[in-house]
Enzyme design. Structure first.
Site, PDB file in Angstrom:
ATOM      1  N   GLN A  89       8.409  35.153 -11.560  1.00 38.40           N
ATOM      2  CA  GLN A  89       9.294  34.165 -10.942  1.00 38.40           C
ATOM      3  C   GLN A  89       8.606  33.398  -9.809  1.00 38.40           C
ATOM      4  OE1 GLN A  89      12.835  35.366  -8.466  1.00 38.40           O
ATOM      5  NE2 GLN A  89      13.967  34.521 -10.202  1.00 38.40           N
ATOM      6  N   GLU A 112       0.824  -1.208   0.000  1.00 36.66           N
ATOM      7  CA  GLU A 112       0.000   0.000   0.000  1.00 36.66           C
ATOM      8  C   GLU A 112       0.859   1.261   0.000  1.00 36.66           C
ATOM      9  OE1 GLU A 112      -3.978   0.304   2.052  1.00 36.66           O
ATOM     10  OE2 GLU A 112      -2.777   1.537   3.404  1.00 36.66           O
ATOM     11  N   ARG A 157      -3.262  32.565 -18.323  1.00 33.82           N
ATOM     12  CA  ARG A 157      -3.730  33.636 -17.441  1.00 33.82           C
ATOM     13  C   ARG A 157      -2.768  34.813 -17.510  1.00 33.82           C
ATOM     14  NH1 ARG A 157      -7.916  36.176 -14.855  1.00 33.82           N
ATOM     15  NH2 ARG A 157      -7.361  36.828 -12.729  1.00 33.82           N
TER      16      ARG A 157
END
Length: 382
Positions: free
Chosen positions: A282, A245, A271
């Site tokens: 940055q 798991e 955008r």
């Protein structure tokens, strides 16, 4: 150690991505809102072999090695935007199917594995109790000899798939004097056994399409052949489940991280603010660069750990390292994705807020980050 991808692995990965994107993402916002577990999607996943990835073909699986399983689950996490469904599939496969396949006798494999692989059964792994989470020594569920079998009494909680489970691997104390190693036994318990009931169903912050709740055992009588592995051998069964798991569940997280990275890059390119793409700032670019670094580092850890599941005596240390790094990287990636989306990231329709809610549990289930650090420290002799 060879991480090159074979043609068969590439075909499996590509087919799972195509399947998941085409079949598993409809109405995911509504299913998340309403906490819906979809048996229909569960059966669709079984048709392409997800629930039986590592299991031998004679028991209904496809016989994939651990590294191939990691690539397959990574593809599922990438293509499927329903994090709860992916989590339920992994809980079923890695904590119920794998222990059954690795520790079950021939009669148990013949009785359960085909149904667990073909989607007709949902499995659960029941060890956590109200008074014992990571502290398994505090387990209060008891199993005592009764005639030709065992009488089990106790309550399990925070059990993934419990409200929809047909069969569960239940851990109980059989010899308190021996503690966890030698005193705990794993049992296979059917949903229809008298005294075995699904208890309280719980609601969660994330992974809402994956059901979680209690399992109550009130003097449940099981036959001797319900013992999985050996009497007192519960620790070995549990270790197998946790190793698989912790390595392969986070393989699915890699796919989610890849999807969030691509979503973030696309948004940062389209955008605009103050006359330029936000990716030119940055502060945004560095966040996305860190996502890429964490994804690639996590992938190496997972692939190496998956390889060791097949080739090394123990993968426990590798599993803890991979689980710790990838789960914390997933949370950071999801949080940064929401942050760089600004107000849109906070809105349900953009689906990144759900990715963050789903990610939060990653540092808690299958052993908390604190537990993983303690395990790593013990391996270092501390």
């Amino acid at each position: 150690m060879d991480f090159s991808i074979t043609d068969e692995q590439r075909m499996l990965r590509d087919s799972i991505v195509k399947f998941a994107q085409g079949e598993l993402n409809d109405n995911v916002i509504e299913r998340d809102r309403d906490h819906v577990f979809s048996h229909e999607l569960w059966r669709k996943c079984a048709q392409i072999g997800i629930q039986g990835l590592p299991v031998a073909e004679e028991y209904g699986g496809i016989g994939a090695d651990a590294l191939t399983c990691a690539m397959a689950l990574e593809a599922l996490g990438y293509g499927c935007r329903d994090g709860g469904l992916v989590f339920s599939l992994c809980a079923h496969l890695l904590a119920c199917v794998v222990p059954m396949w690795r520790h079950g006798n021939e009669a148990q494999k013949a009785r359960y594995l085909r149904g667990l692989c073909d989607g007709s059964l949902v499995g659960a792994h029941a060890i956590t109790e109200p008074g014992s989470g990571s502290d398994t020594f505090a387990m209060r569920t008891r199993a005592e000899r009764s005639g030709a079998g065992w009488r089990i009494h106790g309550t399990k909680t925070f059990i993934s798939n419990a409200p929809v489970a047909d069969v569960a691997i239940v851990f109980a104390v059989t010899d308190p004097a021996k503690g966890f190693h030698g005193g705990i036994t794993a049992f296979v318990v059917d949903r229809d056994m008298p005294g075995f009931t699904r208890g309280q169903k719980m609601e969660k912050l994330g992974l809402r399409t994956s059901q979680i709740g209690e399992l109550v055992l009130e003097d449940v009588i099981v036959p001797e052949d319900a013992v999985l592995g050996s009497v007192g051998g519960g620790a070995a069964v549990f270790s197998t489940a946790m190793d698989w798991e912790r390595v392969l569940l986070v393989a699915a997280h890699l796919g989610t991280m890849q999807r969030l990275l691509e979503t973030s890059v696309t948004y940062a390119r389209t955008r605009t603010q103050f006359g330029q793409q936000i990716g030119k700032f940055q502060a945004v670019a560095h966040k996305i660069s860190d996502m890429k670094v964490q994804l690639e580092a996590g992938r190496l850890l997972v692939y190496q750990s998956a390889w060791r599941l097949e080739h090394a005596r123990s993968a426990a240390l590798d599993a803890s390292i991979a689980k710790l790094f990838v789960s914390e990287s997933l949370v950071k990636t999801a949080l940064d994705t929401v942050q760089l989306h600004g107000g849109y990231g906070f809105m349900v329709e953009f689906e990144v807020e759900r990715a963050l809610r789903d990610a939060i549990g990653a540092t808690i289930y299958s052993g908390t980050s604190e537990m993983q650090r303690s395990i790593i420290a013990r391996w270092l002799g501390l």
